[in-house]
Write a protein that holds these residues in place. Structure first.
Motif, mmCIF file in Angstrom:
data_model
loop_
_atom_site.group_PDB
_atom_site.id
_atom_site.type_symbol
_atom_site.label_atom_id
_atom_site.label_comp_id
_atom_site.label_asym_id
_atom_site.label_seq_id
_atom_site.Cartn_x
_atom_site.Cartn_y
_atom_site.Cartn_z
ATOM 1 N N LEU A 185 13.244 35.259 31.082
ATOM 2 C CA LEU A 185 14.439 34.841 30.788
ATOM 3 C C LEU A 185 14.599 34.636 29.300
ATOM 4 C CD1 LEU A 185 14.174 31.166 32.068
ATOM 5 C CD2 LEU A 185 16.080 33.226 33.087
ATOM 6 N N THR A 186 14.133 34.610 28.613
ATOM 7 C CA THR A 186 14.307 34.659 27.003
ATOM 8 C C THR A 186 12.570 35.522 26.065
ATOM 9 O OG1 THR A 186 14.599 33.232 25.114
ATOM 10 C CG2 THR A 186 12.994 32.508 26.241
ATOM 11 N N THR A 187 13.074 36.631 24.832
ATOM 12 C CA THR A 187 12.191 36.165 24.054
ATOM 13 C C THR A 187 11.278 35.836 23.868
ATOM 14 O OG1 THR A 187 13.252 38.729 24.501
ATOM 15 C CG2 THR A 187 11.258 38.808 22.685
ATOM 16 N N PHE A 188 12.098 34.756 23.663
ATOM 17 C CA PHE A 188 12.267 33.669 22.304
ATOM 18 C C PHE A 188 10.895 32.482 23.697
ATOM 19 C CE2 PHE A 188 14.740 35.956 20.651
ATOM 20 C CZ PHE A 188 14.141 36.624 19.095
ATOM 21 N N TRP A 189 10.440 31.044 22.317
ATOM 22 C CA TRP A 189 9.146 31.028 22.725
ATOM 23 C C TRP A 189 10.435 29.586 24.243
ATOM 24 C CZ3 TRP A 189 10.770 32.191 18.216
ATOM 25 C CH2 TRP A 189 10.144 32.923 17.910
ATOM 26 N N PHE A 190 11.665 29.236 23.527
ATOM 27 C CA PHE A 190 12.231 28.370 24.205
ATOM 28 C C PHE A 190 13.384 29.551 24.939
ATOM 29 C CE2 PHE A 190 14.629 29.250 20.208
ATOM 30 C CZ PHE A 190 15.880 29.273 20.870
ATOM 31 N N GLU A 191 14.074 28.273 25.911
ATOM 32 C CA GLU A 191 15.350 28.225 26.396
ATOM 33 C C GLU A 191 16.525 27.866 25.815
ATOM 34 O OE1 GLU A 191 14.287 28.280 31.190
ATOM 35 O OE2 GLU A 191 12.918 29.295 30.178
ATOM 36 N N GLY A 192 17.524 27.819 26.024
ATOM 37 C CA GLY A 192 18.387 26.967 24.927
ATOM 38 C C GLY A 192 19.962 27.721 25.709
ATOM 39 N N ARG A 193 21.281 27.708 24.849
ATOM 40 C CA ARG A 193 22.606 27.977 25.626
ATOM 41 C C ARG A 193 22.015 30.003 25.641
ATOM 42 N NH1 ARG A 193 26.545 24.878 22.267
ATOM 43 N NH2 ARG A 193 26.014 23.719 23.709
ATOM 44 N N HIS A 194 21.749 30.525 24.954
ATOM 45 C CA HIS A 194 21.531 31.681 24.667
ATOM 46 C C HIS A 194 21.341 32.781 25.583
ATOM 47 C CE1 HIS A 194 17.355 30.443 23.493
ATOM 48 N NE2 HIS A 194 16.905 31.837 23.408
ATOM 49 N N THR A 195 20.504 31.415 26.515
ATOM 50 C CA THR A 195 19.292 32.534 27.900
ATOM 51 C C THR A 195 20.562 33.605 28.610
ATOM 52 O OG1 THR A 195 18.105 30.496 27.195
ATOM 53 C CG2 THR A 195 18.212 32.072 28.852
ATOM 54 N N PRO A 196 21.334 32.982 28.655
ATOM 55 C CA PRO A 196 22.061 34.264 29.861
ATOM 56 C C PRO A 196 22.177 35.236 28.678
ATOM 57 C CG PRO A 196 23.821 31.998 30.172
ATOM 58 C CD PRO A 196 21.946 31.468 29.110
ATOM 59 N N ALA A 197 22.741 35.509 27.701
ATOM 60 C CA ALA A 197 22.937 36.609 26.463
ATOM 61 C C ALA A 197 21.258 37.075 26.119
ATOM 62 C CB ALA A 197 23.304 36.197 25.884
ATOM 63 N N SER A 198 20.665 36.437 27.125
ATOM 64 C CA SER A 198 19.100 37.262 26.309
ATOM 65 C C SER A 198 18.886 38.457 27.557
ATOM 66 C CB SER A 198 17.970 36.201 26.031
ATOM 67 O OG SER A 198 18.219 36.003 25.189
ATOM 68 N N VAL A 199 18.803 37.736 29.164
ATOM 69 C CA VAL A 199 19.595 38.352 29.974
ATOM 70 C C VAL A 199 19.644 39.423 29.957
ATOM 71 C CG1 VAL A 199 19.681 37.841 32.985
ATOM 72 C CG2 VAL A 199 18.133 36.145 31.564
ATOM 73 N N LEU A 200 21.086 39.300 29.594
ATOM 74 C CA LEU A 200 22.520 40.733 29.261
ATOM 75 C C LEU A 200 20.842 41.537 28.543
ATOM 76 C CD1 LEU A 200 24.914 41.563 30.300
ATOM 77 C CD2 LEU A 200 25.781 40.437 28.365
ATOM 78 N N HIS A 201 21.179 40.675 27.505
ATOM 79 C CA HIS A 201 19.863 42.240 26.608
ATOM 80 C C HIS A 201 18.990 42.694 27.252
ATOM 81 C CE1 HIS A 201 17.577 42.847 23.129
ATOM 82 N NE2 HIS A 201 18.593 43.368 23.125
ATOM 83 N N ASP A 202 18.274 42.416 28.013
ATOM 84 C CA ASP A 202 16.843 43.082 28.648
ATOM 85 C C ASP A 202 17.303 43.922 29.377
ATOM 86 O OD1 ASP A 202 15.605 41.180 27.605
ATOM 87 O OD2 ASP A 202 14.968 39.684 28.601
ATOM 88 N N VAL B 217 25.652 43.114 22.152
ATOM 89 C CA VAL B 217 26.707 43.081 22.844
ATOM 90 C C VAL B 217 26.028 40.962 23.637
ATOM 91 C CG1 VAL B 217 26.753 43.230 25.834
ATOM 92 C CG2 VAL B 217 27.409 45.096 24.534
ATOM 93 N N MET B 218 24.910 41.049 23.543
ATOM 94 C CA MET B 218 24.178 40.042 22.952
ATOM 95 C C MET B 218 24.385 39.191 21.800
ATOM 96 S SD MET B 218 20.044 39.073 22.730
ATOM 97 C CE MET B 218 19.355 37.381 22.936
ATOM 98 N N ASN B 219 24.642 39.460 21.083
ATOM 99 C CA ASN B 219 25.564 38.752 19.829
ATOM 100 C C ASN B 219 26.790 38.228 20.135
ATOM 101 O OD1 ASN B 219 24.995 37.938 16.856
ATOM 102 N ND2 ASN B 219 26.042 38.920 16.168
ATOM 103 N N GLU B 220 27.260 39.038 20.916
ATOM 104 C CA GLU B 220 28.646 38.616 21.161
ATOM 105 C C GLU B 220 29.248 37.807 22.048
ATOM 106 O OE1 GLU B 220 32.950 41.147 22.679
ATOM 107 O OE2 GLU B 220 31.438 41.803 21.797
ATOM 108 N N ALA B 221 28.396 37.706 22.679
ATOM 109 C CA ALA B 221 27.670 36.376 24.493
ATOM 110 C C ALA B 221 27.023 35.307 23.814
ATOM 111 C CB ALA B 221 27.217 37.029 25.136
ATOM 112 N N MET B 222 26.549 35.353 22.917
ATOM 113 C CA MET B 222 25.964 34.091 21.845
ATOM 114 C C MET B 222 27.410 33.335 21.254
ATOM 115 S SD MET B 222 22.027 34.764 21.076
ATOM 116 C CE MET B 222 22.338 35.824 19.304
ATOM 117 N N LYS B 223 28.577 34.202 20.895
ATOM 118 C CA LYS B 223 29.476 33.536 20.341
ATOM 119 C C LYS B 223 30.490 32.814 21.093
ATOM 120 C CE LYS B 223 29.912 37.091 16.171
ATOM 121 N NZ LYS B 223 31.126 38.039 15.458
#
Length: 108
Positions: free
Chosen positions: A39-56, A71-77
């Protein structure tokens, strides 16, 4: 244009991993149902999580780290992740990448 589908996952029993229940679609990218993720490389899930999955997914498909980050940065925007949070996430991803490269180099 934001994600065309919502992130829907189920936890894989006895692991820290999750599996996509449905396709995750953003622009012309499709992360297929069944894709396994943390789900996420980080310690928390949040609004960015779909972009994290796409990145992986992009990395596992052989795209460059630089491309997947862009791509992840654009998706997070588009997900309206705040600028400061986006920058922290991108720095964290880069530091994790460097750390893994150092660990690999140190084992040879």
């Amino acid at each position: 244009m934001s994600f065309k589908t919502n992130l829907c996952v189920e936890q894989i029993i006895h692991t820290k991993d999750w599996r996509l229940v449905n396709d995750l679609v953003w622009k012309n990218y499709v992360v297929p149902a069944g894709f396994k993720t943390d789900l996420t490389t980080f310690w928390f899930e949040g609004r960015h999580t779909p972009a994290s999955v796409l990145h992986d997914y992009l990395l596992l498909q052989g795209h460059s780290f630089k491309f997947a980050n862009r791509v992840m940065n654009e998706a997070m925007k588009e997900l309206k992740v705040k600028t400061f949070e986006r920058r922290c996430i991108m720095v964290g991803i880069t530091l994790k990448k460097w750390s893994s490269m150092i660990n690999i180099a140190g084992t040879s």
